[in-house]
Motif scaffolding. Structure first.
Motif, mmCIF file in Angstrom:
data_model
loop_
_atom_site.group_PDB
_atom_site.id
_atom_site.type_symbol
_atom_site.label_atom_id
_atom_site.label_comp_id
_atom_site.label_asym_id
_atom_site.label_seq_id
_atom_site.Cartn_x
_atom_site.Cartn_y
_atom_site.Cartn_z
ATOM 1 N N GLY A 125 0.805 -1.211 0.000
ATOM 2 C CA GLY A 125 0.000 0.000 0.000
ATOM 3 C C GLY A 125 0.832 1.252 0.000
ATOM 4 N N LEU A 126 1.957 1.242 0.726
ATOM 5 C CA LEU A 126 2.818 2.415 0.773
ATOM 6 C C LEU A 126 3.358 2.754 -0.602
ATOM 7 C CD1 LEU A 126 4.840 1.874 4.065
ATOM 8 C CD2 LEU A 126 3.335 3.799 3.546
ATOM 9 N N VAL A 127 3.792 1.739 -1.330
ATOM 10 C CA VAL A 127 4.350 1.969 -2.656
ATOM 11 C C VAL A 127 3.280 2.493 -3.598
ATOM 12 C CG1 VAL A 127 5.427 0.874 -4.636
ATOM 13 C CG2 VAL A 127 6.117 0.239 -2.338
ATOM 14 N N ALA A 128 2.086 1.917 -3.504
ATOM 15 C CA ALA A 128 1.017 2.302 -4.412
ATOM 16 C C ALA A 128 0.501 3.702 -4.119
ATOM 17 C CB ALA A 128 -0.121 1.298 -4.301
ATOM 18 N N ALA A 129 0.455 4.045 -2.822
ATOM 19 C CA ALA A 129 -0.168 5.309 -2.436
ATOM 20 C C ALA A 129 0.764 6.498 -2.522
ATOM 21 C CB ALA A 129 -0.707 5.194 -1.009
ATOM 22 N N GLU A 130 2.082 6.271 -2.466
ATOM 23 C CA GLU A 130 3.028 7.402 -2.404
ATOM 24 C C GLU A 130 3.016 8.177 -3.716
ATOM 25 O OE1 GLU A 130 7.617 8.334 -1.164
ATOM 26 O OE2 GLU A 130 6.694 6.422 -0.723
ATOM 27 N N THR B 207 16.894 -10.852 6.948
ATOM 28 C CA THR B 207 15.742 -11.662 7.336
ATOM 29 C C THR B 207 14.638 -10.751 7.865
ATOM 30 O OG1 THR B 207 16.729 -11.950 9.514
ATOM 31 C CG2 THR B 207 17.139 -13.676 7.893
ATOM 32 N N GLY B 208 13.422 -11.027 7.478
ATOM 33 C CA GLY B 208 12.305 -10.200 7.902
ATOM 34 C C GLY B 208 11.946 -9.127 6.905
ATOM 35 N N ALA B 209 12.766 -8.935 5.846
ATOM 36 C CA ALA B 209 12.454 -7.951 4.820
ATOM 37 C C ALA B 209 11.301 -8.466 3.962
ATOM 38 C CB ALA B 209 13.678 -7.688 3.955
ATOM 39 N N VAL B 210 10.458 -7.524 3.504
ATOM 40 C CA VAL B 210 9.281 -7.885 2.714
ATOM 41 C C VAL B 210 9.324 -7.137 1.383
ATOM 42 C CG1 VAL B 210 6.764 -7.909 2.630
ATOM 43 C CG2 VAL B 210 7.941 -8.270 4.806
ATOM 44 N N LYS B 211 9.127 -7.866 0.283
ATOM 45 C CA LYS B 211 9.162 -7.278 -1.046
ATOM 46 C C LYS B 211 7.748 -7.021 -1.554
ATOM 47 C CE LYS B 211 11.071 -8.065 -5.682
ATOM 48 N NZ LYS B 211 11.845 -9.016 -6.529
ATOM 49 N N SER B 212 7.493 -5.820 -2.051
ATOM 50 C CA SER B 212 6.165 -5.464 -2.544
ATOM 51 C C SER B 212 6.046 -5.815 -4.022
ATOM 52 C CB SER B 212 5.921 -3.966 -2.359
ATOM 53 O OG SER B 212 6.750 -3.234 -3.250
ATOM 54 N N ALA B 213 4.855 -5.593 -4.549
ATOM 55 C CA ALA B 213 4.591 -5.905 -5.955
ATOM 56 C C ALA B 213 5.416 -5.031 -6.890
ATOM 57 C CB ALA B 213 3.100 -5.728 -6.248
ATOM 58 N N SER B 214 5.758 -3.821 -6.454
ATOM 59 C CA SER B 214 6.548 -2.921 -7.294
ATOM 60 C C SER B 214 8.039 -3.207 -7.242
ATOM 61 C CB SER B 214 6.299 -1.476 -6.865
ATOM 62 O OG SER B 214 6.791 -1.273 -5.556
ATOM 63 N N GLY B 215 8.423 -4.180 -6.419
ATOM 64 C CA GLY B 215 9.831 -4.525 -6.301
ATOM 65 C C GLY B 215 10.544 -3.847 -5.167
ATOM 66 N N VAL B 216 9.865 -2.927 -4.464
ATOM 67 C CA VAL B 216 10.482 -2.245 -3.324
ATOM 68 C C VAL B 216 10.480 -3.186 -2.127
ATOM 69 C CG1 VAL B 216 10.300 -0.328 -1.699
ATOM 70 C CG2 VAL B 216 9.866 0.062 -4.122
ATOM 71 N N ILE B 217 11.625 -3.248 -1.463
ATOM 72 C CA ILE B 217 11.782 -4.120 -0.298
ATOM 73 C C ILE B 217 11.725 -3.266 0.965
ATOM 74 C CG2 ILE B 217 13.307 -5.749 0.873
ATOM 75 C CD1 ILE B 217 14.585 -6.273 -1.910
ATOM 76 N N MET B 218 10.817 -3.613 1.867
ATOM 77 C CA MET B 218 10.742 -2.917 3.152
ATOM 78 C C MET B 218 11.612 -3.665 4.149
ATOM 79 S SD MET B 218 7.440 -1.977 5.518
ATOM 80 C CE MET B 218 6.825 -0.761 4.383
#
Length: 614
Positions: free
Chosen positions: A15-20, A128-139
């Motif tokens: 959501g962060l990637v999509a909304a920014e 470890t614990g990093a999450v990749k979004s649909a846009s390819g950005v890794i949180m």
């Protein structure tokens, strides 16, 4: 519960990637950091010069481990890039007025392009614990992370770290642009590039801040002299601001090779902008002979370039207006202790004003120059040598220094008859007596205390002794000789003689240290010998203040130190290219670095000998 937390985490990341919103920032600067393998080789070479080859190797290994922990395993064959983005609209809206707060961090954002060995899979294994979004950005997870977001480039060779998803996405696509800005055939450990938009933003911030400070000085009750001074400062600031706005881009690089450690770069001229310096401005061949034969420091500048397009009168007006303001402040001062000195201080200020006003008639040409050299004779006595050539020096200016000093003598005599602090020895030759100044200062101090305290004669003698040890005596002679197109002056103890370097030697030494400089277009240079100053001048002077026991110890260390290398120097030059671009280069030569390395070895050996004695 854990499953629900993971789903929520992924939803937030997506959501962060999509909304920014799309970033407003412009890419204004980029930096290149050499591949880790090259930096390690350079560090090892420097360590070898200091007889410590393993120390940098261990330091680089520790750095590599730290990088791997935070960013993943580094690909040591690839460089690292850093990018800077700027919101220029926020720069334009900055307000430095009193009481206003500006968040400068809010106008800029940065990104780090890091080459990960093994690509994304190796990176995710470390983070470890990093999450990749649909846009390819890794949180990224972890509170101590400098950057919270990451995004790999399409080829998977670099990972862009940033504090926002938008910048992470943007930076991943700006690798090619950064490489184009920073490409160069000359090897470097690091390079920095700032485009015209970035330079303009820096100029705007500095200009706004200075303008706000000037505004705070203004008031309805402002003294007329201060108002004039402020107006002169504002005019010069505007000129400097215009020069900054003429810059198309800035480049700076740092490198190390067989010639030494160097910093170089330059500023390109914005299309359609006026030249940084008038056409034809350059230092002539004679000016390169101003480097003394012994240890010291020489600074030479082209006069026209130094004026930055302004007239001498613009600068003298600012100075005379300032002195006028000081006169007013002095007049309004109610301190009773100052009362008996007011007339003398006012007379001194008037003399200075008249001296500066006399300079207005000087005409400066494109090849005029001025030099200042600090040198030492065989007895380690210092001298200041000033020299220059000018297109036109009116007779009034030629006579001005002598008239000024004669006037100062008369002013001092009126306040303190027969003080003898400043004496005229002959036309163009004066003597300043530091011992008499110390005696007078002690006498005035005792008078101000109204008998409550008296300066200890021993303290007076110690001050005089210290002056004599540093300056080579308690009298300093000032001699000068001016003509219609040139002038020279010398400030030193009586009998100090500084041998000039043979013709052509100065240029040879300078361009050996800075071979990049264009010999026909140099605007200014400096040349100094740090090691020789420390070993051959600084330490012998220091020894004069030590006890016999300490002197014996330090003499032993001094004897172990190697002599200064003929090519040892720290030097730099600026020049202008035919397209109007300004260039600069400065270098600590390899010979100078090796000599300091030999010092470390010699001191280490001395320490080992002391341990053996114990």
């Amino acid at each position: 519960m854990k499953r629900l937390m993971m789903i929520a985490w992924m939803a937030v990341a997506t959501g962060l990637v999509a909304a920014e919103a799309a970033p407003k920032q412009h890419l204004v600067a980029a930096a290149y950091i050499a591949p880790f393998s090259e930096i390690t080789q350079t560090a090892t070479a420097v360590g070898t010069m200091f007889n410590q080859p393993m120390m940098p190797v261990m330091a680089m290994a520790a750095a590599q481990q730290a990088l791997a922990k935070d960013y993943g395993p580094i690909d040591g064959a690839q460089p690292v890039y850093a990018l800077v983005y700027l919101d220029t609209a926020k720069v334009a809206a900055l307000d430095f007025a009193a009481g206003r707060k500006n968040d400068l961090d809010d106008i800029a954002d940065g990104a780090l392009l890091y080459p990960v060995a093994g690509g994304e899979s190796a990176f995710m294994a470390v983070n470890t614990g990093a999450v990749k979004s649909a846009s390819g950005v890794i949180m990224l997870s972890g509170k101590k992370k400098t950057y919270k977001y990451a995004r790999f480039t399409d080829d998977g060779r670099y990972c862009a770290f940033a504090k926002s998803t938008a910048i992470a996405l943007r930076a991943a696509g700006d690798v090619a642009r950064a490489k184009d800005w920073l490409k160069s055939p000359k090897p470097a450990l690091t390079r920095v590039f700032v485009n015209g938009r970035g330079v303009n933003a820096i100029a705007t911030i500095v200009d706004k801040a200075q303008a706000a400070q000037e505004k705070q000085l203004q008031s309805a009750e402002m003294d007329a002299g201060l108002a004039k001074t402020l107006a002169s400062i504002q005019a010069i600031r505007k000129n400097q601001f215009d020069v900054l706005r003429s810059i198309g881009s800035l480049k700076v690089a740092l490198g190390f090779d067989d010639k030494g450690l160097a910093l170089w770069g330059g500023a390109s001229l914005r299309k359609g902008a006026a030249l940084f310096v008038p056409a034809g401005a350059a230092i002539t061949g004679k000016a390169f002979d101003e480097i003394p034969a012994g240890a010291g420091l020489t600074i030479v500048q082209n006069s026209l370039a130094q004026l930055q397009g302004k007239e001498i009168g613009d600068y003298t007006k600012m100075v005379t207006d300032l002195f006028g303001t000081l006169r007013t402040l002095l007049k309004d001062n109610k301190d009773e202790r100052l009362a008996k000195y007011k007339q003398t201080l006012d007379d001194l200020l008037v003399a200075l004003i008249d001296l500066y006003k006399s300079l207005d008639g000087v005409k400066v040409g494109p090849q005029d120059w001025g030099s200042t050299a600090f040198a030492f004779d065989a007895q380690k006595r210092p001298a200041v040598l000033v020299k220059g050539e000018c297109s036109q020096i009116p007779p009034a200016v030629i006579a001005a220094p002598g008239k000024f000093l004669d006037r100062i003598i008369a002013i001092l005599e009126r306040q303190w008859p027969a003080n003898g602090i400043l004496r005229k020895l002959a036309d163009g030759k004066y003597a300043f007596d530091w011992a008499r100044l110390v005696d007078l200062a002690a006498k005035e101090s005792d008078a101000c205390s109204e008998g409550k305290s008296k300066t200890d004669p021993k303290e007076i003698a110690e001050v005089k002794d210290a002056i004599a040890k540093v300056l080579g005596g308690t009298v300093t002679e000032f001699s000068f000789q001016n003509g219609p197109k040139s002038g020279c002056a010398k400030l030193a103890a009586p009998g100090v003689s500084i041998a000039p370097a043979p013709a052509g030697q100065g240029a040879q030494r300078l361009f050996a240290a800075v071979p990049e400089a264009d010999k026909a277009a140099v605007l200014g240079y400096f040349y100094t010998t740090p090691y020789a100053l420390v070993r051959d001048v600084g330490m012998p002077i220091y020894l004069k203040f030590t006890s016999p026991e300490e002197r014996q110890q330090y003499n032993a260390i001094l004897a172990a130190l190697p002599p200064a290398a003929p090519g040892g120097a720290f030097a730099g030059a600026t020049w202008v290219r035919k397209d109007g671009a300004l260039k600069f280069a400065m270098r600590l030569t390899a010979d100078e670095i090796k000599t300091f390395g030999a010092v470390v070895t010699a001191l280490g050996s001395a320490g080992d000998d002391d341990d053996d004695d114990e």
